[in-house]
Motif scaffolding. Structure first.
Motif, PDB file in Angstrom:
ATOM      1  N   HIS A 202     -37.909   6.408 -19.823  1.00  0.00           N
ATOM      2  CA  HIS A 202     -36.434   6.362 -19.414  1.00  0.00           C
ATOM      3  C   HIS A 202     -36.182   7.474 -18.316  1.00  0.00           C
ATOM      4  O   HIS A 202     -36.958   8.222 -18.151  1.00  0.00           O
ATOM      5  CB  HIS A 202     -35.722   6.627 -20.598  1.00  0.00           C
ATOM      6  CG  HIS A 202     -34.204   6.424 -20.685  1.00  0.00           C
ATOM      7  ND1 HIS A 202     -33.491   7.615 -20.067  1.00  0.00           N
ATOM      8  CD2 HIS A 202     -33.389   5.338 -20.743  1.00  0.00           C
ATOM      9  CE1 HIS A 202     -32.133   6.896 -20.103  1.00  0.00           C
ATOM     10  NE2 HIS A 202     -31.901   5.785 -20.629  1.00  0.00           N
ATOM     11  N   ASP A 225     -34.751   0.116 -21.868  1.00  0.00           N
ATOM     12  CA  ASP A 225     -34.317  -0.003 -23.157  1.00  0.00           C
ATOM     13  C   ASP A 225     -35.716  -0.149 -24.185  1.00  0.00           C
ATOM     14  O   ASP A 225     -35.313  -0.495 -25.353  1.00  0.00           O
ATOM     15  CB  ASP A 225     -33.500  -1.328 -23.103  1.00  0.00           C
ATOM     16  CG  ASP A 225     -34.270  -2.599 -22.944  1.00  0.00           C
ATOM     17  OD1 ASP A 225     -35.427  -2.467 -22.409  1.00  0.00           O
ATOM     18  OD2 ASP A 225     -33.908  -3.702 -23.173  1.00  0.00           O
ATOM     19  N   HIS A 227     -37.337   2.283 -25.730  1.00  0.00           N
ATOM     20  CA  HIS A 227     -37.041   3.114 -26.724  1.00  0.00           C
ATOM     21  C   HIS A 227     -36.049   2.571 -27.974  1.00  0.00           C
ATOM     22  O   HIS A 227     -36.070   3.181 -29.313  1.00  0.00           O
ATOM     23  CB  HIS A 227     -36.531   4.406 -26.528  1.00  0.00           C
ATOM     24  CG  HIS A 227     -35.288   4.457 -25.731  1.00  0.00           C
ATOM     25  ND1 HIS A 227     -35.018   3.979 -24.637  1.00  0.00           N
ATOM     26  CD2 HIS A 227     -33.898   5.037 -26.306  1.00  0.00           C
ATOM     27  CE1 HIS A 227     -33.591   4.104 -24.607  1.00  0.00           C
ATOM     28  NE2 HIS A 227     -33.006   4.729 -25.406  1.00  0.00           N
ATOM     29  N   ARG A 228     -35.148   1.582 -27.598  1.00  0.00           N
ATOM     30  CA  ARG A 228     -34.251   0.925 -28.457  1.00  0.00           C
ATOM     31  C   ARG A 228     -34.870  -0.487 -29.058  1.00  0.00           C
ATOM     32  O   ARG A 228     -34.981  -0.693 -30.063  1.00  0.00           O
ATOM     33  CB  ARG A 228     -32.816   0.774 -28.031  1.00  0.00           C
ATOM     34  CG  ARG A 228     -32.391   2.121 -27.551  1.00  0.00           C
ATOM     35  CD  ARG A 228     -30.877   1.952 -27.289  1.00  0.00           C
ATOM     36  NE  ARG A 228     -30.800   0.541 -26.242  1.00  0.00           N
ATOM     37  CZ  ARG A 228     -30.591   0.766 -24.856  1.00  0.00           C
ATOM     38  NH1 ARG A 228     -30.700   2.102 -24.585  1.00  0.00           N
ATOM     39  NH2 ARG A 228     -30.415  -0.093 -24.121  1.00  0.00           N
ATOM     40  N   ARG A 229     -35.631  -1.124 -28.185  1.00  0.00           N
ATOM     41  CA  ARG A 229     -36.041  -2.586 -28.560  1.00  0.00           C
ATOM     42  C   ARG A 229     -37.214  -2.490 -29.560  1.00  0.00           C
ATOM     43  O   ARG A 229     -37.357  -3.383 -30.240  1.00  0.00           O
ATOM     44  CB  ARG A 229     -36.593  -3.313 -27.173  1.00  0.00           C
ATOM     45  CG  ARG A 229     -35.332  -3.802 -26.460  1.00  0.00           C
ATOM     46  CD  ARG A 229     -36.044  -4.443 -25.169  1.00  0.00           C
ATOM     47  NE  ARG A 229     -36.988  -5.588 -25.537  1.00  0.00           N
ATOM     48  CZ  ARG A 229     -37.841  -5.961 -24.901  1.00  0.00           C
ATOM     49  NH1 ARG A 229     -38.045  -5.468 -23.581  1.00  0.00           N
ATOM     50  NH2 ARG A 229     -38.685  -7.022 -25.379  1.00  0.00           N
ATOM     51  N   HIS A 248     -33.007  10.946 -26.971  1.00  0.00           N
ATOM     52  CA  HIS A 248     -32.038  10.030 -26.059  1.00  0.00           C
ATOM     53  C   HIS A 248     -31.678   8.860 -27.063  1.00  0.00           C
ATOM     54  O   HIS A 248     -33.148   8.142 -27.485  1.00  0.00           O
ATOM     55  CB  HIS A 248     -32.711   9.537 -24.874  1.00  0.00           C
ATOM     56  CG  HIS A 248     -31.646   8.753 -23.888  1.00  0.00           C
ATOM     57  ND1 HIS A 248     -30.681   9.366 -23.336  1.00  0.00           N
ATOM     58  CD2 HIS A 248     -31.824   7.385 -23.575  1.00  0.00           C
ATOM     59  CE1 HIS A 248     -30.032   8.404 -22.505  1.00  0.00           C
ATOM     60  NE2 HIS A 248     -30.652   7.319 -22.923  1.00  0.00           N
ATOM     61  N   ASP A 249     -30.721   8.586 -27.418  1.00  0.00           N
ATOM     62  CA  ASP A 249     -30.430   7.429 -28.362  1.00  0.00           C
ATOM     63  C   ASP A 249     -31.120   7.818 -29.801  1.00  0.00           C
ATOM     64  O   ASP A 249     -31.451   6.837 -30.286  1.00  0.00           O
ATOM     65  CB  ASP A 249     -30.717   6.211 -27.916  1.00  0.00           C
ATOM     66  CG  ASP A 249     -29.799   5.694 -26.495  1.00  0.00           C
ATOM     67  OD1 ASP A 249     -28.711   6.075 -26.501  1.00  0.00           O
ATOM     68  OD2 ASP A 249     -30.575   5.068 -25.599  1.00  0.00           O
ATOM     69  N   VAL A 251     -33.914   8.952 -30.136  1.00  0.00           N
ATOM     70  CA  VAL A 251     -35.504   8.765 -30.086  1.00  0.00           C
ATOM     71  C   VAL A 251     -36.014  10.325 -28.971  1.00  0.00           C
ATOM     72  O   VAL A 251     -35.365  10.747 -28.389  1.00  0.00           O
ATOM     73  CB  VAL A 251     -35.637   7.870 -29.516  1.00  0.00           C
ATOM     74  CG1 VAL A 251     -37.255   7.724 -29.128  1.00  0.00           C
ATOM     75  CG2 VAL A 251     -35.284   6.258 -29.858  1.00  0.00           C
TER      76      VAL A 251
END
Length: 301
Positions: A202, A225, A227-229, A248-249, A251
């Motif tokens: 990211h 994305d 780290h979210r997926r 971040h988010d 993570v």
């Protein structure tokens, strides 16, 4: 009772740059805390195959398992290296070297860490960059490179990192991202993963660079994305020479580089400390770069 040291730790380091005698000495002194420790080496060991071999052979002889993700310096076809392979051929040569030494590469099955903090898949990646981390005010790669040229901040990759047989480094990056995305998607969705890439997945870690144009050589928006997926337990990377922990988010992102002697001499604490990824270190607040040091990576490397 079994201690954390006895149970093993998942440790990480990057940007060893052992061409510098001071950094080579740091590698000489690197030791595990137990016979069960794994070590992640997230790129930029050195520019020559001989130095890369020396480092990985030494570390592989000490740690239970060593995992390697290539940095840009390993991929350089440097005039001082008698190995003159370029691009994919050079990368494949290094993969072969690692396999000879028992070191896990991005081309191998991802191992599962079952020590404290596990089970977790540890996935060494090789993704490169595609110039999509553009400087403010630039809309295209051409504009970004022209701006970087005007400031004098141009990565040496432009002269030493060849993409053969791909037409460009960004084309090679897109191919690597597509293949890696496929492999990550095939992992069990309920098993956390620690992606290890030389570059951050990211863009946010590059926001502290003194020269924002250098971010073009630091990753790709194609992974913004991930780290979210994917069920990311922690993201391990280097390259920026700004060792720190960010979030971040929700993570955790761990920059684990050593950097050049002129950089690490300014930081508090001993240089070359192996960063513990699992079990997670308990700290108060984010661990940032040392005052006056944090905005690194301001040259043409």
């Amino acid at each position: 009772m079994e201690s954390e040291a006895d149970a093993g730790q998942l440790l990480a380091i990057s940007d060893l740059h052992i061409t510098y005698p001071e950094n080579r000495a740091l590698v000489e002194d690197m030791r595990p805390t137990s016979d069960e420790d794994w070590l992640i080496v997230a790129g930029d060991i050195a520019e020559t195959v001989a130095d890369i071999r020396w480092t990985l052979e030494k570390l592989a002889g000490r740690f239970r398992k060593v995992l390697w993700a290539p940095g840009n310096h390993e991929l350089w076809t440097h005039p001082k290296d008698p190995v003159t392979l370029r691009g994919v051929a050079r990368y494949e040569h290094l993969v072969g070297l690692c396999r000879e030494l028992g070191v896990v590469t991005p081309e191998d099955p991802y191992p599962v860490w079952r020590g404290p903090g596990g089970p977790v898949v540890v996935a060494p990646l090789f993704l490169l960059y595609d110039y999509s981390f553009l400087p403010p005010g630039c809309a295209t790669k051409a504009e970004g490179l022209a701006y970087a040229q005007s400031t004098g901040v141009v990565c040496n990759d432009e002269y030493l990192l060849h993409p053969d047989p791909y037409p460009s480094r960004d084309a090679w990056c897109r191919a690597r991202v597509a293949e890696t995305e496929r492999r990550l998607a095939e992992l069990p969705p309920d098993l956390p993963v620690v992606p290890v890439n030389h570059y951050p997945l990211h863009r946010h870690p590059t926001e502290v660079l003194w020269y924002p144009e250098f971010a073009m050589w630091c990753g790709t928006t194609l992974t913004a994305d991930w780290h979210r997926r994917f069920p990311v337990a922690a993201m391990v990377y280097g390259h920026l020479h700004i060792p720190r922990t960010t979030w971040h988010d929700g993570v955790r992102f761990e920059e684990v580089s050593v950097g050049y002697p002129r950089e690490w001499r300014k930081r508090p604490g001993p240089p070359g400390r192996l960063r513990r990824i699992l079990p997670m270190e308990v700290e108060t607040g984010d661990r940032g770069a040392a005052p006056g040091v944090g905005r690194g990576r301001g040259s043409t490397r």
